[in-house]
Enzyme design. Structure first.
Site, PDB file in Angstrom:
ATOM      1  N   GLY A  25      20.724  46.599   1.021  1.00  0.00           N
ATOM      2  CA  GLY A  25      20.283  47.795   0.663  1.00  0.00           C
ATOM      3  C   GLY A  25      19.051  48.372   1.983  1.00  0.00           C
ATOM      4  N   SER A  26      18.746  49.604   1.652  1.00  0.00           N
ATOM      5  CA  SER A  26      17.755  49.949   2.627  1.00  0.00           C
ATOM      6  C   SER A  26      16.531  49.121   2.917  1.00  0.00           C
ATOM      7  CB  SER A  26      17.263  51.392   2.556  1.00  0.00           C
ATOM      8  OG  SER A  26      16.902  51.456   1.181  1.00  0.00           O
ATOM      9  N   GLU A  28      16.351  45.935   2.598  1.00  0.00           N
ATOM     10  CA  GLU A  28      16.475  44.687   3.218  1.00  0.00           C
ATOM     11  C   GLU A  28      17.074  44.595   4.603  1.00  0.00           C
ATOM     12  OE1 GLU A  28      17.877  45.644   0.225  1.00  0.00           O
ATOM     13  OE2 GLU A  28      16.548  44.937  -0.823  1.00  0.00           O
ATOM     14  N   GLU A  47      25.819  41.975  -7.614  1.00  0.00           N
ATOM     15  CA  GLU A  47      24.931  40.935  -7.301  1.00  0.00           C
ATOM     16  C   GLU A  47      25.027  39.926  -8.526  1.00  0.00           C
ATOM     17  OE1 GLU A  47      24.391  44.393  -7.393  1.00  0.00           O
ATOM     18  OE2 GLU A  47      23.298  44.695  -5.415  1.00  0.00           O
ATOM     19  N   HIS A  70      18.818  43.559  -3.502  1.00  0.00           N
ATOM     20  CA  HIS A  70      18.433  44.919  -3.277  1.00  0.00           C
ATOM     21  C   HIS A  70      17.546  45.143  -4.299  1.00  0.00           C
ATOM     22  CE1 HIS A  70      17.694  48.608  -1.834  1.00  0.00           C
ATOM     23  NE2 HIS A  70      18.487  49.294  -2.839  1.00  0.00           N
ATOM     24  N   HIS A 281      24.673  25.548 -30.646  1.00  0.00           N
ATOM     25  CA  HIS A 281      25.287  26.847 -30.538  1.00  0.00           C
ATOM     26  C   HIS A 281      25.509  27.471 -31.880  1.00  0.00           C
ATOM     27  CE1 HIS A 281      28.556  29.597 -28.571  1.00  0.00           C
ATOM     28  NE2 HIS A 281      27.641  30.429 -29.398  1.00  0.00           N
ATOM     29  N   GLY A 400      26.020  30.014 -21.174  1.00  0.00           N
ATOM     30  CA  GLY A 400      27.153  30.647 -21.901  1.00  0.00           C
ATOM     31  C   GLY A 400      27.158  31.862 -21.450  1.00  0.00           C
TER      32      GLY A 400
HETATM   33  N1  TZD Z   1      29.169  38.943 -22.123  1.00  0.00           N
HETATM   34  C1  TZD Z   1      28.468  37.828 -21.352  1.00  0.00           C
HETATM   35  C2  TZD Z   1      27.865  38.194 -20.093  1.00  0.00           C
HETATM   36  N2  TZD Z   1      28.488  36.660 -21.915  1.00  0.00           N
HETATM   37  C3  TZD Z   1      28.953  36.435 -23.113  1.00  0.00           C
HETATM   38  N3  TZD Z   1      28.907  35.033 -23.482  1.00  0.00           N
HETATM   39  C4  TZD Z   1      29.470  37.403 -23.760  1.00  0.00           C
HETATM   40  C5  TZD Z   1      29.634  38.649 -23.445  1.00  0.00           C
HETATM   41  C6  TZD Z   1      30.104  37.036 -25.316  1.00  0.00           C
HETATM   42  N4  TZD Z   1      31.286  36.186 -25.249  1.00  0.00           N
HETATM   43  C7  TZD Z   1      31.269  34.967 -25.563  1.00  0.00           C
HETATM   44  O1  TZD Z   1      30.109  34.335 -25.805  1.00  0.00           O
HETATM   45  S1  TZD Z   1      33.121  34.185 -25.551  1.00  0.00           S
HETATM   46  C8  TZD Z   1      33.705  35.733 -25.205  1.00  0.00           C
HETATM   47  C9  TZD Z   1      32.783  36.725 -24.901  1.00  0.00           C
HETATM   48  C10 TZD Z   1      33.071  38.048 -24.579  1.00  0.00           C
HETATM   49  C11 TZD Z   1      34.916  35.713 -25.045  1.00  0.00           C
HETATM   50  C12 TZD Z   1      35.472  35.314 -23.386  1.00  0.00           C
HETATM   51  O2  TZD Z   1      36.816  35.486 -23.326  1.00  0.00           O
HETATM   52  P1  TZD Z   1      37.646  34.800 -22.311  1.00  0.00           P
HETATM   53  O3  TZD Z   1      38.002  33.296 -22.901  1.00  0.00           O
HETATM   54  O4  TZD Z   1      39.133  35.313 -22.355  1.00  0.00           O
HETATM   55  O5  TZD Z   1      37.077  34.286 -21.229  1.00  0.00           O
HETATM   56  P2  TZD Z   1      38.505  32.585 -24.458  1.00  0.00           P
HETATM   57  O6  TZD Z   1      39.161  31.414 -23.990  1.00  0.00           O
HETATM   58  O7  TZD Z   1      39.830  33.812 -24.670  1.00  0.00           O
HETATM   59  O8  TZD Z   1      37.517  32.617 -25.294  1.00  0.00           O
END
Ligand code: TZD
Ligand code: CA
Length: 527
Positions: A25-26, A28, A47, A70, A281, A400
């Site tokens: 961006g500007s 940088e 990003e 940025h 988890h 995750g």
């Molecule tokens: N947004 C972000 C940035 N991170 C997350 N972990 C989620 C939303 C919530 N989330 C999970 O924890 S698993 C999942 C989501 C949306 C499903 C991912 O779907 P996929 O994989 O198609 O990548 P599967 O194998 O169908 O579960």
């Protein structure tokens, strides 16, 4: 006399940080305009993808990576990916351009107000130098602290009128200086550990990502062999620290309190090496430890040691500890029975079962392939089918936070030109980081992205059932044409539904040293 910009580039070169991942961006431009010819600027279009590419690159090369974002907006876009970098201990030196010093207080357009606070708590250290002359020292500070244990991301905001200023002469010392941790068990501590292991009836090893990050996998094998002990991977693994076909290997521990306790029942000594205790988890309260078990943890991260709810901990290096323990423990003079073969992959009449897909990937990919996985409902399927025997072969978003996997695969492939990197990415996850396909095409980075298209957020469907929340909206993602999207970004793409077509497409992508996307229709499974 060098200016601040020149002094900074000299410093980056001295630390082998000549690849810059960024989106400009500007604020940088004045820094980037002076970029020397021996530097490579890797442009990412969002990003989140920039940061994840840098993270994949850093982890795969086993060293730091430099990022230029940025201002506040670019930093904000990167923060989702950054949630993973903290827990993978990725030494990322993240810089962001700031408005002209004298105008920040007015909150002019693109001023990064309270810049050092913005990325907290996702960085281990952050700063905006108090004056232009302190910019090179601050960046040196950032590089060293990112690389010292526990490694992790750091952040520096630099006002753009600083770059033209004269650098102080003392800056020359920065280019030469080094810092090194001397984290090693004392002889007494080693003695206590050896005694505990020798005296245990049924010891078990639980290994974490730090073992792979320190490339100490072979030392872990030596220790497991000497102890004749089973080996588990700690819950929610971001890397693979142990060969999965070794006779000691028992699998990945479940990410739930009672699940861990049940899996480790019967052991009197649990030695956790290079992992937090533990990354649970699913909330399922229970006993933290099996009856009569003692837990000892080795970690390089004082935070991991301090926050564990049970056990004793030593803050130390993994390679050093494993080597010395393997040398010192008395051998048990026994061996474990060999593992049974990989179970036959499950199939489904409705389409390609993920186990089938992973079996085909295993059979077709070269032995030294690197996997970056981000498909959340196929964890069990993956670990049941894969044969990971080399260090540095597996990555998963450490916290995750989705949107990391696809760009991290691009970054890992850039770091490892002699190995093929295969991204195994869900059709939900792919969307958050999809713009990295353009970077792969533009820089001709020969990563292969396999998109598992089951039309849904598979893991969330499973979670919805467990949490009794099946009526929750927004769980399906039908109607996305990844082959079309990939072609739009300039990447060769195919869409397949059968084993034969997948193998043909995968073989072609492996033979062709160019980026490729293979969209595969898969059936819905549970983690
Ligand atoms: N947004 C972000 C940035 N991170 C997350 N972990 C989620 C939303 C919530 N989330 C999970 O924890 S698993 C999942 C989501 C949306 C499903 C991912 O779907 P996929 O994989 O198609 O990548 P599967 O194998 O169908 O579960
Ligand atoms: Ca999916």
């Amino acid at each position: 006399m060098a200016d601040v910009r020149q002094a900074t580039y000299d410093l980056l070169r001295a630390h082998e940080l000549t690849t810059i991942f960024g989106n400009p961006g500007s604020n940088e431009l004045p820094f980037l305009a002076g970029m020397p010819d021996d530097f490579l600027y890797v442009l990412g279009l969002h990003e989140g993808a920039v940061l994840a590419m840098a993270d994949g690159y850093a982890q795969a090369r086993g060293g730091p990576a430099f990022v230029n974002l940025h201002a506040a907006a670019g930093t904000g876009n990167a923060m989702g990916s950054l949630t993973n970098s903290v827990y993978s201990h990725s030494p990322l030196i993240i810089t962001a351009g700031q408005q002209v010093r004298s105008t920040i207080g007015q909150e002019v357009m693109l001023a990064n107000v309270e810049a050092p606070t913005l990325p907290k708590p996702l960085v281990k250290w952050s700063s905006e130098p108090a004056c232009a002359q302190d910019v090179p020292r601050t960046i040196s500070h950032a590089i060293h602290i990112a690389n010292l244990p526990a490694k992790g991301p750091v952040y520096v905001s630099v006002p753009y009128d600083d770059w033209e200023q004269e650098a102080p002469v003392e800056t020359r010392h920065l280019v030469e200086r080094t810092t090194a941790p001397a984290n090693s068990l004392t002889a007494d501590q080693l003695g206590v550990l050896v005694e505990a292991l020798a005296g245990a009836q049924h010891p078990v090893l639980v290994l974490g990502p730090e073992v792979d990050a320190e490339r100490a996998n072979d030392e872990a094998v030596r220790l497991a062999d000497a102890l004749c002990a089973p080996v588990w991977i700690a819950p929610s693994p971001a890397r693979c620290p142990f060969p999965t076909r070794h006779r000691s290997f028992r699998g990945v521990l479940p990410a739930a309190v009672q699940g861990v306790t049940d899996a480790l029942a019967g052991h009197d000594l649990i030695l956790v090496i290079g992992a937090p205790v533990f990354r649970y988890h699913q909330f399922a309260p229970g006993e933290y430890l099996p009856e009569g078990a003692r837990l000892i943890q080795l970690t390089s991260d004082p935070g991991e040691a301090a926050r564990a709810p049970m056990g004793d901990a030593y803050v130390t290096g993994m390679r050093d500890s494993l080597t010395r323990l393997a040398d010192a423990v008395p051998g048990r003079g026994a061996t474990l029975p060999p593992l049974e073969g990989i179970p036959p992959a499950r199939t489904s009449p409705d389409g390609l079962h993920p186990e089938q897909l992973f079996a085909l990937v295993r059979e077709t990919a070269p032995g030294d392939v690197v996997y970056v996985k981000e498909s959340t409902s196929t964890t069990g399927a993956f670990w049941s089918q894969m044969d990971l025997s080399r260090p540095n072969s597996y990555y998963f978003p450490a916290s995750g936070g989705l949107g990391w996997g696809l760009p991290a695969a691009v970054g890992a492939q850039l770091a490892l030109p002699d190995r093929r990197v295969v991204g195994l990415i869900g059709d939900g996850s792919a969307n958050y980081g999809i713009t990295a396909l353009w970077t792969a095409a533009r820089y001709d980075i020969p990563v292969i992205i396999v998109i598992l298209k089951n039309g849904t957020y598979g893991a969330l469907r499973w979670f919805a059932r467990i949490l009794d929340a099946c009526k929750a909206p927004g769980l399906d993602v039908p109607g996305i044409d990844f082959a079309a999207i990939a072609s739009g970004y300039g990447v060769t793409a195919t869409s397949v539904r059968t084993s034969t077509d997948f193998v043909a497409a995968f073989e072609e992508a492996l033979a062709d040293y160019r980026p490729a996307v293979i969209e595969v229709e898969t059936t819905v499974t549970e983690p």
